[in-house]
Design an enzyme around this catalytic site. Structure first.
Site, PDB file in Angstrom:
ATOM      1  N   HIS A  20       0.826  -1.203   0.000  1.00 48.26           N
ATOM      2  CA  HIS A  20       0.000   0.000   0.000  1.00 48.26           C
ATOM      3  C   HIS A  20       0.861   1.256   0.000  1.00 48.26           C
ATOM      4  O   HIS A  20       1.794   1.370   0.788  1.00 48.26           O
ATOM      5  CB  HIS A  20      -0.924  -0.020   1.220  1.00 48.26           C
ATOM      6  CG  HIS A  20      -1.917   1.088   1.221  1.00 48.26           C
ATOM      7  ND1 HIS A  20      -2.256   1.748   2.362  1.00 48.26           N
ATOM      8  CD2 HIS A  20      -2.642   1.645   0.217  1.00 48.26           C
ATOM      9  CE1 HIS A  20      -3.162   2.676   2.070  1.00 48.26           C
ATOM     10  NE2 HIS A  20      -3.401   2.634   0.774  1.00 48.26           N
ATOM     11  N   ASN A 120       3.532   9.730 -19.513  1.00 48.15           N
ATOM     12  CA  ASN A 120       4.113   9.130 -18.308  1.00 48.15           C
ATOM     13  C   ASN A 120       3.094   9.228 -17.191  1.00 48.15           C
ATOM     14  O   ASN A 120       2.305  10.170 -17.145  1.00 48.15           O
ATOM     15  CB  ASN A 120       5.363   9.912 -17.854  1.00 48.15           C
ATOM     16  CG  ASN A 120       6.356  10.130 -18.954  1.00 48.15           C
ATOM     17  OD1 ASN A 120       7.002   9.197 -19.390  1.00 48.15           O
ATOM     18  ND2 ASN A 120       6.470  11.368 -19.422  1.00 48.15           N
TER      19      ASN A 120
END
Length: 129
Positions: A20, A120
């Site tokens: 996470h 990107n």
């Protein structure tokens, strides 16, 4: 042999190690790779594989809670920007320079052959429970 999901062994291994808030970058062929950040280079010719091809395939196997893109993308690469709106995760627009700085924190940079400006993004790992 793996039956489903990401079959590229390097990508599958990286995804399995993500926790996470860990981040990974999907880059066009021009983004500088920061010193010390591993790079999985998938490019094999200019434009191939494309940024969105890799992004959406990766998202089938990766839970992204947040996405960072360069604010310049909206003006300079509207086609990719519109594709980013389909990601389904909230995205934050930062300057291209900030995106390059943030990429230094990525666990990996996945380099595509994409040859359009500002294609990107940085994906931040979510949780699946």
């Amino acid at each position: 042999m793996k039956k489903n999901g990401m079959i590229n062994r390097e990508l599958a291994a990286v995804l399995a190690r993500m926790g996470h808030t860990d981040q990974l970058t999907i880059a066009d062929c021009g983004l500088p790779i920061p010193e010390g950040v591993p790079c999985i280079d998938l490019s094999y010719k200019l434009g191939k594989p494309g940024f969105t091809e890799i992004l959406f395939e990766l998202l089938k196997d990766f839970e992204a809670e947040k996405v960072y893109i360069a604010e310049e993308m909206k003006a300079e690469n509207i086609e990719i920007y519109e594709e980013m709106e389909r990601v389904g995760s909230p995205f934050t627009e930062v300057s291209h320079e900030e995106l390059k700085e943030l990429s230094k924190q990525s666990k990996v940079i996945i380099r595509t052959g994409e040859a359009t400006p500002y294609a990107n993004c940085i994906l931040q790992s979510g949780v699946i429970f």
